[in-house]
Each structure stands twice: as C-alpha cells, then as structure tokens.
Design an enzyme around this catalytic site. Structure first.
Site, short mmCIF file in Angstrom:
data_model
loop_
_atom_site.label_atom_id
_atom_site.label_comp_id
_atom_site.label_asym_id
_atom_site.label_seq_id
_atom_site.Cartn_x
_atom_site.Cartn_y
_atom_site.Cartn_z
N ARG A 46 51.95 91.89 -55.42
CA ARG A 46 51.19 92.61 -56.46
C ARG A 46 49.98 91.78 -56.89
NH1 ARG A 46 52.61 91.78 -61.40
NH2 ARG A 46 54.85 92.11 -61.14
N TYR A 98 33.09 113.78 -60.73
CA TYR A 98 34.36 114.21 -60.12
C TYR A 98 35.33 114.69 -61.22
CZ TYR A 98 38.99 113.82 -58.11
OH TYR A 98 40.29 114.07 -57.75
N ASP A 170 30.06 104.77 -59.70
CA ASP A 170 30.96 105.26 -58.65
C ASP A 170 30.08 105.50 -57.42
OD1 ASP A 170 32.47 106.83 -56.92
OD2 ASP A 170 33.60 107.79 -58.54
N LYS A 195 37.69 108.17 -49.14
CA LYS A 195 36.60 108.98 -48.60
C LYS A 195 35.93 108.25 -47.42
CE LYS A 195 37.71 111.87 -51.88
NZ LYS A 195 38.33 111.16 -52.96
C1 LIG Z 1 33.44 110.56 -56.53
C2 LIG Z 1 34.93 110.35 -56.63
N1 LIG Z 1 35.39 109.32 -57.36
C3 LIG Z 1 36.72 109.09 -57.49
C4 LIG Z 1 37.65 109.91 -56.88
C5 LIG Z 1 39.12 109.64 -57.06
O1 LIG Z 1 39.63 109.02 -55.93
P1 LIG Z 1 41.15 109.19 -55.40
O2 LIG Z 1 41.33 110.64 -55.03
O3 LIG Z 1 41.20 108.25 -54.24
O4 LIG Z 1 42.06 108.78 -56.50
C6 LIG Z 1 37.22 110.99 -56.10
C7 LIG Z 1 38.19 111.88 -55.45
O5 LIG Z 1 37.87 112.94 -54.94
C8 LIG Z 1 35.81 111.22 -55.98
O6 LIG Z 1 35.33 112.25 -55.28
#
Ligand SMILES: Cc1ncc(COP(=O)(O)O)c(C=O)c1O
Length: 380
Positions: A46, A98, A170, A195
């Site tokens: 961890r 998101y 992000d 992604k």
């Molecule tokens: C731009 C963006 N940030 C964060 C996330 C969250 O990621 P996760 O689905 O791996 O938890 C997503 C998920 O679609 C996303 O598109």
C-alpha cells in the site's frame, strides 16, 4: 530524451534481480526486512511497490513533475487530491467537466464542508469575481469532457498565483504527449489512466503528478493513509500502454480530424465540437498551447431524442459504451451515460444537451469509421 524515448524507458531499469527487460509484476503484499528496522526499500505494497514505482516515475517524467502517484481509479486520484483541503475551503471548478468529478464535488465533498462554484473558465473577469476569501483551489480540465473546451493555462495560472490558489489540471484527454500543464505553472496534474495512457480498455486507474516536493509528500501521505493506490498488475498494464502512447495519439488524432471534418459537412449534424476545427471556440488556444488536438469528437444531431437513439443503436464499429481513449472506437450519450449524475437543468445550462453525442475515435481504418457514421446517420 525525446518524449517517445522517455515513454518507453523512463522509470524502468532492467530488473536488478534477473535482468528482465520489462519491469516484472511484483504481485506481493509485503516485503521481508533485511534486518530489524532495515528494509530493502519497500515494506508494504500500500505504501510503495516496485511495479507501481516504475509507472509513477514514468508518468512524473512525461508530465515534467517532481513525483507521480498511481491510484486505483481516476476518481481515487481526485478524491485523494481533495483531501489537501479542509472544511470551509472553497473551490472554483470548471462547469463543463466529467460527470463523475461533478458528482464527487457536489455529492460527496460538499458533505465534508467544502464549497464549490462551477463556471465557464473562458473569461478572466468571471474567474476573478468568483474568488472569495476562503477560495483555495482552481480545478480545470485541460480539454473538457464532453464539450472539448480548452482551458487557457497561462490565464488560469496567472490568476491563481496572484491570489495564492492551488491549481489542479485534469490532463486525461490531451495526455502529456500533447500538453504538459506543469510547464505552465500548474501545481497538480491528475489523470484517469483508464483512458489514453493505458489505451486498451482493459484497466481502470488514475494518477497524480505534483510540481513540488512538498505536494508530493502530502499526496504520498494521503495515498498511504487512505489506501487509494493502484494494484501492481494494473500498473504494469498502464506502463505497457504508455510505451505506445505517442504512436497511438498520432493515429487517434489523424482519425479524429477525418471524422470531425466528415461530420461538419453532414446535413444531419447541427454542430461539431473538435478543438482542431477553426469553428471551435478553443481552437486558437489549442494551437498556442498544445501539440495536437486529440482523439475526441462531440457533435449535436438534428431530429431530437429519436434521432439520437437511432444513431446510437445503429452505430456498429463505434460501440455504445462509456469511457474513452482506447484503441476501440466508442460512442456515448453524455446526458444519459457519462454525465447522467449532473442535474438536468445544470447539465443543459452548461451546454451538455440531450442532442449531444460523444465519440472516442479509435485506431480502426478511418474509412470504416466514416462509413459507420454514414450508415448510422442515414437511419437516424
Ligand atoms: C476527464 C476524466 N477525468 C476523470 C475520470 C475518472 O476516471 P476513472 O473512471 O478512471 O475513475 C474520467 C472518467 O471518465 C474522465 O473522463
């Protein structure tokens, strides 16, 4: 080192025990101490794990940060970052973001006493006037999901620095191949490695890269305290994916440009969102700030809900599925899928309408993609 070289080599040395070229999956929960009070660098997975460390060092290098951290999901990475704040702190967040991030902020973090203002990040005055005495953080998506708006990093960082605010970007959609926010002065970069970084639709994962050692220390503390880290196998898969990130991103973009140009000419399509198109409001910022436009294309279709449903049912090469950034082309309907957790009136006011369709353009032959769109649009 060029980006392509770094993507393959950073973070990975031949395995010290065996010489294995590829970093092994250290699938172990614990590590035997060398002596009382003396480890070989690891004690418990961890806290740290060698496979995870290889991925973390790799992502940190690609983003140009001080340290990287790998998490179980993108949301685990985001949740961990939010623990840098405390009750009563205020966050200015992009409104077009998101849906899961909106849900985390509005549905979870508010319960812990954090306050949020959601707004369009395209105007300096709007951001400045939202700043309060208790504002601590500005949260942006470098290419927003799903409208693909481009945050002007120079402007956002300048405002944040003048007011002593932390900035979080992000960077999931552009990836460090197209944009490295830390070079613009952003404090923390967050990714859904699910992604493009992994790129093969077979992992959920997240990452954080910090611009300073002080932030690195705090993120490592929270990761360990909260147990939000990624598993060794998932780290190994993401690390493998990153080795081909540059070539995948080139092809994603080539296909996305063809798809966006095709849709822009189609009479059944009302509006196309792609930062590479001159018609996109963020096109000039994208040209200045990024080394490409990425692989996501959104569009609005004529004909209302029936046309949307018919298009989604009839697309074949584009699979109807959430997520993005993998080799497989995917189509989704933000209003009922990725952004369903946003209240309807808020979602509509932001511009994520019921007619909006989002495409993650994959690596298939581009003619197969445009032909698939053609037949699905004909039937819608
Ligand atoms: C731009 C963006 N940030 C964060 C996330 C969250 O990621 P996760 O689905 O791996 O938890 C997503 C998920 O679609 C996303 O598109």
């Amino acid at each position: 080192m060029r980006f392509e070289t770094s993507a393959i080599h950073s973070g990975s040395e031949p395995d010290p025990a065996t010489g294995a070229l590829v970093t092994p999956i250290y699938q172990t929960s614990t590590f035997v101490f060398e002596d009382v009070g003396k480890t070989r660098g690891y004690d418990y997975s961890r806290t740290a794990n060698p496979t995870r460390k290889a991925l973390e060092d790799n992502i940190a290098k690609l983003e140009g940060g001080k340290a990287g951290f790998a998490f179980a999901t993108g949301m685990a990475a985001e949740t961990t970052i939010m623990h840098l704040l405390k009750k009563g702190d205020h966050v200015i967040s992009q409104e077009d973001l998101y849906g899961g991030t909106y849900r985390l902020f509005d549905g979870v973090m508010k319960n812990f006493g954090l306050e949020f203002t959601f707004l369009g990040m395209d105007e300096r005055e709007r951001i400045e006037s939202a700043i309060r005495p208790n504002t601590k953080m500005i949260w942006i998506e470098t290419i927003s999901n799903p409208l693909l708006n481009i945050a002007d990093l120079e402007m956002v960082v300048e405002i944040a620095r003048r007011h002593g605010l932390m900035t979080v970007a992000d960077n999931t959609l552009p990836t460090p191949y197209l944009l490295r926010p830390i070079e613009y002065g952003v404090d923390l970069v967050v990714h859904s490695t699910t992604k493009y970084l992994n790129g093969h639709c077979d992992v959920v994962g997240g990452a954080v890269v910090t611009a300073t050692d002080e932030l690195a220390e705090r993120i490592q503390f929270f990761l360990n305290a909260m147990g939000t880290c990624a598993s060794p196998f998932d780290c190994w898969l993401v690390l493998r994916g990153i080795k081909t990130l540059p070539v995948r991103m080139e092809r994603h973009e080539k296909n996305a440009i063809a798809v966006a140009e095709y849709l822009e000419k189609h009479t059944a399509v009302r509006r196309v969102y792609y930062p590479g198109l001159k018609s996109h409001p963020g096109h000039q910022i994208a040209l200045r700030q990024m080394e490409g436009f990425g692989g996501m294309v959104s569009f609005e279709i004529n004909g209302g809900v029936e046309a949307v449903d018919s298009f989604l049912r009839n697309a074949k090469v584009f699979s109807l599925a959430e997520s993005l950034g993998g080799v497989d082309s995917l189509v989704e309907h933000p209003a009922t899928m990725s952004h369903a957790s946003m209240p309807e009136d808020f979602r509509e006011s932001v511009g994520i309408t019921d007619d909006l369709i989002r495409l993650s353009v994959g690596l298939e032959g581009v003619e197969d993609l445009t032909q698939d769109l053609e037949q699905a649009l004909k039937r819608s």
